[in-house]
Design a protein around this motif. Structure first.
Motif, PDB file in Angstrom:
ATOM      1  N   ASN A   1     -13.900 -17.206  42.625  1.00  9.32           N
ATOM      2  CA  ASN A   1     -12.471 -16.994  42.470  1.00  9.32           C
ATOM      3  C   ASN A   1     -12.192 -15.914  41.438  1.00  9.32           C
ATOM      4  N   ALA A   2     -11.131 -15.154  41.682  1.00  5.01           N
ATOM      5  CA  ALA A   2     -10.634 -14.152  40.746  1.00  5.01           C
ATOM      6  C   ALA A   2      -9.130 -14.359  40.698  1.00  5.01           C
ATOM      7  N   GLY A   3      -8.677 -15.250  39.812  1.00  3.06           N
ATOM      8  CA  GLY A   3      -7.282 -15.636  39.830  1.00  3.06           C
ATOM      9  C   GLY A   3      -6.998 -16.401  41.106  1.00  3.06           C
ATOM     10  N   ARG A   4      -6.041 -15.932  41.876  1.00  4.42           N
ATOM     11  CA  ARG A   4      -5.700 -16.587  43.146  1.00  4.42           C
ATOM     12  C   ARG A   4      -6.432 -15.971  44.328  1.00  4.42           C
ATOM     13  N   LYS A   5      -7.336 -15.063  44.061  1.00  2.00           N
ATOM     14  CA  LYS A   5      -8.044 -14.365  45.126  1.00  2.00           C
ATOM     15  C   LYS A   5      -9.466 -14.900  45.249  1.00  2.00           C
ATOM     16  N   ARG A   6     -10.061 -14.644  46.400  1.00  2.00           N
ATOM     17  CA  ARG A   6     -11.422 -15.092  46.643  1.00  2.00           C
ATOM     18  C   ARG A   6     -12.305 -13.901  46.973  1.00  2.00           C
TER      19      ARG A   6
END
Length: 609
Positions: A456-461
């Motif tokens: 995960n990178a914040g709300r991103k994958r």
């Protein structure tokens, strides 16, 4: 060790009852996976009530979520009804836009989506019924249902498929199987421009009339070469009469080539299939390549015919275990006859020789499929093969310039890593031709492919992809050369100088899957670093010529459409050869990558490319 890794049918035949439309799949018991998702959706809703808990959720709870073994969940769901009798089969084909497998009552909202649904012909229920491996009166088999779902989902015009089981309210030993499929919009368009002198436009339909047939028309034009406007057309029929036999035929007449093709194939779709077979014919009156994607371009056009046929028999080691290993014995032949060719010259005369190649193979394989998302697709279920495929192939080349024997050994293995930390595929092969006096056209090859789990990178994958490929030619003909121009080596690289008999490539790619859409298209940013080494087969590969490619790009794809993935890429090529530039920019279409399936196939020699 390391290894490498693709007439009309009687629509009214093999009828399967198609009953009433399921109003709302929410009325049917959900899979455990869906209950799991509902819990996290509820948790997300509560976290969004204030800023602090939303940030906490995004970074600590939002993806990657704990690994969920979707196969075990599906099998557990089907196993609840195992041993019961199928009393009814209810088939529903959903519109492209609007409804989904969780709620079939949803409607398309925009006029564009409603118009697309009106233009689209939904999959014929009899056509879907022919894909079922069970019928009314059969006993529920959890593994069979899971595999059958995968086979339907693999169809090019199907976005997703799901089987729901409903126990009879009067007789608990009877079960209704609800088969729900969601179509893709089957019409597509594709094209490309090659410099300022040639271009191509393709129109295709992968589910014509809703019966699963495919048709394509590709118009190819050139300003200076005849025919100035040419045509390539193909027609395919999948699963002829419910026998899982695929047939395709094509005609080509462009400035590049002229000829026709035919192919018939019955693959080993599942381990329990006892027979696989196929046949093909190719008649090329004019072409500058022996086969498509062949690295060798011939200045003087070739005129030749190619015919082949094969058959194989599978033996399951443990027939009571659906995913058991199998041994396949196969045999076949390939015949190639040149009507016009370059003048054969010793010692390379066998490269353009008239010959009949007889092959037999012994394959030991095992395969099973697990499910995940966001690997090569965008948010839909992807079936990932695990298992192995080891084969030994022997051949006899009845050649006009001297008979030869052929032998190769190929090994492959692919599995999830311990604790689900990623997927690793490895393969290796060695083979070549020989007679009493010499060995020639040999090769050694090895390959690895690693796919990380989701991070995960914040709300991103995002995922990390690492791929390596090595190939060494042994006593290859002078006319045979490897290059780095394939996207599996250095993407966007194109040079006639960087060639040799030995190459090594290592590709690193970071893919960031975005949650936001661009006009209903899913988006993924990616960055890459590719390194290739190529040169002579008489020295160590690490002492040869080094090339590289660095860059980033954006991919756009809509899983509701059969369109290819759109890609914008900017790349830089340090240490580039003199016949290409330092910077490369491209806007192109990209076919979706596929996993190596471990499926037994026709015996064939190893590819040197």
């Amino acid at each position: 060790m390391i290894l490498v890794i693709i007439t009309l049918t009687n629509v009214l035949g093999s009828e399967v009852p198609a009953q009433s439309y399921i109003k709302d799949t929410a009325l049917i018991e959900k899979l455990p996976e869906e209950k799991y998702n509902q819990f996290y959706d509820s948790l997300k809703h509560k976290a969004n009530q204030n800023k602090f808990t939303r940030i906490f959720y995004d970074f600590l709870i939002s993806p990657p979520r704990p690994y969920v073994d979707k196969k075990e969940m599906a099998l557990e769901y089907y196993s609840r009804m195992e041993g019961k009798t199928i009393s009814e089969i209810d088939i529903t084909a959903l519109d492209v836009f609007g409804p989904n497998l969780e709620d079939t009552t949803k409607k398309a909202k925009s006029w564009v989506e409603r118009t697309a649904n009106a233009l689209h012909t939904k999959s014929n229920l009899n056509t879907i019924g022919k894909m079922l491996m069970f019928k009314v009166g059969d006993i529920i088999d959890a593994e069979e249902l899971y595999e059958n779902e995968r086979i339907i989902r693999a169809l090019p015009y199907i976005k997703d498929a799901r089987f729901f089981l409903e126990q009879d309210s009067i007789n608990p030993d009877l079960v209704t199987v609800h088969v729900i499929t969601k179509d893709r919009f089957s019409l597509g368009v594709s094209g490309n421009v090659n410099g300022t002198s040639s271009a191509a436009l393709e129109l295709y339909n992968q589910n014509i009339f809703g019966v699963g047939h495919e048709i394509s028309l590709r118009f190819v034009g050139h300003l200076h070469k005849q025919p100035y406007m040419g045509l390539e057309t193909f027609y395919s029929i999948n699963n002829v009469k419910g026998k899982f036999v695929d047939v395709s035929a094509g005609y080509m007449n462009t400035y590049l080539k002229e000829g026709f093709s035919f192919e018939l194939e019955k693959p080993f779709l599942i381990p329990s299939m006892k027979w696989g077979y196929g046949a093909s014919a190719l008649r090329m009156h004019r072409t500058n390549q022996i086969f498509d994607n062949d690295p060798l371009i011939i200045e003087e056009p070739l005129d030749y015919s190619f015919y082949s046929a094969w058959a194989g028999r599978s033996f399951q080691i443990n027939e009571n275990n659906y995913n058991s290993s199998q041994v396949v014995i196969s045999g076949g032949f390939y015949n190639r006859t040149y009507h016009h060719r370059p003048n054969p010259s010793f010692p390379e005369n066998q490269f353009f020789s008239n010959n009949t190649f007889y092959l037999t193979g012994l394959t030991f394989t095992q395969r099973r499929y697990i499910q995940d998302q966001l690997i090569y697709s965008y948010g839909i279920v992807e079936d990932i093969p695990e298992g192995f495929k080891n084969e030994i192939v022997y051949g006899f080349d009845a050649n006009e310039f001297g008979n030869r024997h052929y032998l190769h050994l190929y090994l492959s293995n692919g599995n999830l890593l311990i604790k689900r930390r990623g997927y690793l595929f490895m393969s290796a092969g060695i083979g070549g031709y020989f007679n009493k006096s010499k060995f020639e056209q040999g090769q050694v090859q090895a390959s690895t492919n690693f796919i990380s789990r989701q991070f995960n990178a914040g709300r991103k994958r995002f995922r990390l992809f690492i791929r390596s490929n090595y190939i060494l030619g042994l006593k290859r003909f002078d006319i045979e050369n490897l290059d780095l121009s394939r996207n599996e080596d250095i993407r966007g690289f194109s040079s006639k100088e960087a060639v040799g008999k030995q190459k090594l490539s290592v590709d690193l790619e970071y893919v960031l899957f975005l949650r936001r859409e661009f006009y209903k298209f899913n988006m993924a940013f990616y960055g890459f670093a590719d390194v290739g080494v190529i040169g002579s087969n008489k020295k160590l590969i690490f002492t040869q010529n080094y090339y590289s490619g660095l860059g980033l790009g954006l991919r756009l794809h809509n899983e509701n459409l059969v369109f290819k993935t759109l890609q914008v890429r900017l790349a830089f090529y340090p240490f580039h050869p003199s016949d290409m530039s330092f910077v490369g920019f491209i806007f192109e279409e990209q076919l979706k990558k596929n996993f190596y399936s471990f499926e037994p196939t026709a015996p064939a020699p190893l590819d040197f490319r």
